[in-house]
Structures are given as structure tokens and as C-alpha cells.
Design an enzyme around this catalytic site. Structure first.
Site, PDB file in Angstrom:
ATOM      1  N   CYS A 117       0.802  -1.233   0.000  1.00  0.00           N
ATOM      2  CA  CYS A 117       0.000   0.000   0.000  1.00  0.00           C
ATOM      3  C   CYS A 117       0.832   1.279   0.000  1.00  0.00           C
ATOM      4  O   CYS A 117       0.575   2.192  -0.797  1.00  0.00           O
ATOM      5  CB  CYS A 117      -0.932   0.000   1.208  1.00  0.00           C
ATOM      6  SG  CYS A 117      -2.059  -1.403   1.249  1.00  0.00           S
TER       7      CYS A 117
ATOM      8  N   ARG B 153      15.289   0.882   3.388  1.00  0.00           N
ATOM      9  CA  ARG B 153      15.258  -0.435   2.739  1.00  0.00           C
ATOM     10  C   ARG B 153      14.474  -1.433   3.583  1.00  0.00           C
ATOM     11  O   ARG B 153      14.826  -2.606   3.672  1.00  0.00           O
ATOM     12  CB  ARG B 153      16.673  -0.940   2.459  1.00  0.00           C
ATOM     13  CG  ARG B 153      16.698  -1.983   1.307  1.00  0.00           C
ATOM     14  CD  ARG B 153      18.097  -2.527   1.064  1.00  0.00           C
ATOM     15  NE  ARG B 153      18.989  -1.497   0.559  1.00  0.00           N
ATOM     16  CZ  ARG B 153      20.293  -1.434   0.854  1.00  0.00           C
ATOM     17  NH1 ARG B 153      20.836  -2.338   1.650  1.00  0.00           N
ATOM     18  NH2 ARG B 153      21.036  -0.472   0.356  1.00  0.00           N
ATOM     19  N   SER B 154      13.398  -0.962   4.190  1.00  0.00           N
ATOM     20  CA  SER B 154      12.559  -1.858   4.987  1.00  0.00           C
ATOM     21  C   SER B 154      11.737  -2.754   4.069  1.00  0.00           C
ATOM     22  O   SER B 154      11.546  -2.463   2.887  1.00  0.00           O
ATOM     23  CB  SER B 154      11.618  -1.049   5.883  1.00  0.00           C
ATOM     24  OG  SER B 154      10.629  -0.398   5.100  1.00  0.00           O
TER      25      SER B 154
ATOM     26  N   ASP C  86      20.466   2.314   2.827  1.00  0.00           N
ATOM     27  CA  ASP C  86      20.152   2.106   4.242  1.00  0.00           C
ATOM     28  C   ASP C  86      21.337   2.560   5.073  1.00  0.00           C
ATOM     29  O   ASP C  86      22.267   3.208   4.562  1.00  0.00           O
ATOM     30  CB  ASP C  86      19.734   0.663   4.548  1.00  0.00           C
ATOM     31  CG  ASP C  86      20.884  -0.332   4.472  1.00  0.00           C
ATOM     32  OD1 ASP C  86      22.033   0.076   4.181  1.00  0.00           O
ATOM     33  OD2 ASP C  86      20.639  -1.528   4.701  1.00  0.00           O
ATOM     34  N   ILE C  87      21.333   2.239   6.338  1.00  0.00           N
ATOM     35  CA  ILE C  87      22.317   2.815   7.254  1.00  0.00           C
ATOM     36  C   ILE C  87      23.744   2.412   6.922  1.00  0.00           C
ATOM     37  O   ILE C  87      24.695   3.140   7.232  1.00  0.00           O
ATOM     38  CB  ILE C  87      21.970   2.439   8.709  1.00  0.00           C
ATOM     39  CG1 ILE C  87      22.758   3.299   9.695  1.00  0.00           C
ATOM     40  CG2 ILE C  87      22.201   0.949   8.957  1.00  0.00           C
ATOM     41  CD1 ILE C  87      22.285   3.154  11.131  1.00  0.00           C
TER      42      ILE C  87
END
Length: 288
Positions: A116, A151-152, A174-175
Site C-alpha cells: 500500500c 530499505r525496509s 540504508d544505514i
């Protein structure tokens, strides 16, 4: 689980569904009861769509290996996965498969669901004319470069895949790493975040901390900047001084609209009276 963002999302979802004539029920339970409650909903014929408000377990160890939240995502029945995050939809997205297949491998007319929040961002970019509708589907972001700072599994990873599937070059950040994504292929790159941002027509930030701020010196005139974090990842006042910048500070209400869109697709694919589709498990859940 006490997450303020998840609670707010649930409130928005309930309000939108009730306004639009959709029955919405918020079921709350203890963390260790969640799997059983999910299985009950999977089997409940009166339930046509299921979503779980993450994070539920976060980094806590899981008996099933890996991450418990990931396990739960893959436990939602494909015919009720309104978030589009289970194994079938996720794998289809990463391989740019846009329609469900039968067990024999033949392609059906039933469209796969997309997550979503990433879908809401894509719709916002379409509205801002980043997509070239004169080009074929799958090519409408050709020539565009996008940086996604997140980048989840819920937002950054699927969003990067969706945008790359539509022809863009995507820098996934990401980190601890940065990769270039082209058509579902992650490629090592020597570019740093600054260079990626400076060369992007779209920058999406989704860093879940108050301390992170996008350096506005990296943003070029005319860039679209989208914030999907609960925190403001950029100094809005300074950002809007840059000529031609378009800024989307929130995406939550569009996300709820995409949730309703996905529910309609689930009903069309699986729950239309007289046209119910049998679902089986085979690796991931696919239709027969």
C-alpha cells in the site's frame, strides 16, 4: 504494541472504510496470541481483507527463525492479504510478475497486489507527471533516477523494486550500504548518498529517527521529495527555497486509499459470489 504511527494508521483506515461503506474491525490481542488470531481471520469467511499493524515484534528472536514480523507477513492468506506483502505478492513484485499464475504456470487475468505505501508513492509520482504515459507499461520511468533512503520490507525495498520495474535507475540506501537497482537486479555502486541524491529527479526519505535530516544542498532544482517517515526527514523551510522543488510531507491518507483499492482487487480476484477461486499452498500461496 504501542507504536504511535501504527495506531494513527489504524484510525485513518477505520475512518476511511466507514466513510466508504466498508466494514472495518480492529482486533487487538497480546503479542503471543497474534499468530492464532491471524489464523482465525484467515479461516473466517466473513473476512475479505487482513492487515497487521507493524512493527509487532521488531528485532526480538523468533522461534521460526529470522524475524517474527516477516513470518507473520508470510502467514496472511494470499486471498486476504490486503497489504500485498505475503510471499506470493512479494516474490511476484521482485521478479516483475504482474499477474497471478495457476499451478501449471499459466498466467491468469488476476492482477497481483502491491504494497500500500509504495503504491501510494507511485500514484503520487504519476499525479505529478513523473511517469510518461506515452511509453509502454514498464517503461514509463525510463531515463529517471530515484534515490530511496530506506530499505525496509514494508516501504523501501518494495518501492525500489516497483520503480525499477517501471524503468528507473534506483539507488537503494540504508544505514550501512547503497545499491543501484535496475530491473530487480541489485548492483554494487561506488557512489555515495550525496552523489546519488544530486543526480536524482526523485528522493524518498523514510528514516524512522528524529535525528536524520536530508541535506538540502544535495537536492537539485525541480526535484520531487517525498517523506514517508513519521518524522520530518528534511527541513521543509530550506527545501522549499530550492526552485521548482515539489515536496510531499505525508503519504498516509493516500496509503489508506490504496488499501481500499487492494481490498476491491481481492474481492474481484477471490470473493465475488459464484466466482470464488480455490487457493492452495505450493511454495508460496498461488491460485489453482
Amino acid at each position: 504494541h504501542g507504536d504511535a504511527g501504527a495506531r494513527k494508521y489504524a484510525e485513518w483506515t477505520a475512518k476511511a472504510c466507514r466513510r466508504d461503506g466498508i466494514d472495518f474491525e480492529l482486533r487487538e490481542c497480546k503479542a503471543l496470541e497474534l499468530e492464532d488470531k491471524l489464523n482465525e481471520a484467515n479461516k473466517d469467511k466473513n473476512v475479505h481483507g487482513i492487515m497487521i499493524y507493524y512493527p509487532c515484534f521488531g528485532a526480538k528472536p523468533s522461534f521460526y527463525g529470522g524475524n517474527m514480523d516477516d513470518y507473520l507477513r508470510d502467514s496472511v492468506a494470499v486471498e486476504k492479504d490486503v497489504e500485498g506483502l505475503c510471499h506470493t505478492y512479494r516474490t511476484s513484485l521482485y521478479h516483475d510478475v504482474r499477474f497471478l499464475k495457476t499451478l501449471s504456470g499459466s498466467v491468469t487475468s488476476k492482477k497481483c497486489l502491491l504494497p500500500c505505501t509504495p503504491l501510494a508513492i507511485v500514484k503520487a509520482l504519476e499525479h505529478l507527471k513523473l511517469y510518461d504515459s506515452s511509453l509502454p507499461v514498464g517503461e514509463r520511468l525510463r531515463g529517471k533516477t530515484v534515490t530511496v533512503i530506506n530499505r525496509s520490507e514494508i516501504v523501501g525495498r518494495p518501492l525500489s523494486a516497483m520503480i525499477a520495474n517501471d524503468g528507473a535507475d534506483v539507488y537503494s540506501v540504508d544505514i550501512s550500504s547503497i545499491y543501484l537497482l535496475k530491473r530487480g537486479k541489485m548492483i554494487e555502486t561506488k557512489k555515495d548518498v550525496e552523489t546519488a541524491c544530486r543526480g536524482s529527479q526523485v528522493i524518498v526519505t523514510g528514516v524512522p529517527t528524529k535525528s536524520f535530516k536530508l541535506n538540502v544542498d544535495w537536492v537539485q532544482p525541480g526535484t520531487v521529495v517525498v517523506n514517508v517517515s513519521h518524522f520530518k526527514n528534511v527541513d521543509e523551510k530550506e527545501l522549499l527555497k530550492i526552485p521548482g522543488v515539489k515536496y510531499i510531507p505525508l503519504i498516509g491518507k493516500v496509503t489508506v486509499a490504496m488499501l481500499e483499492r487492494n481490498l476491491i482487487r481481492l474481492v474481484e480476484n477471490f470473493h465475488t459470489p459464484g466466482k470464488e477461486t480455490k487457493v492452495v499452498e505450493a511454495g508460496g500461496r498461488i491460485i489453482e
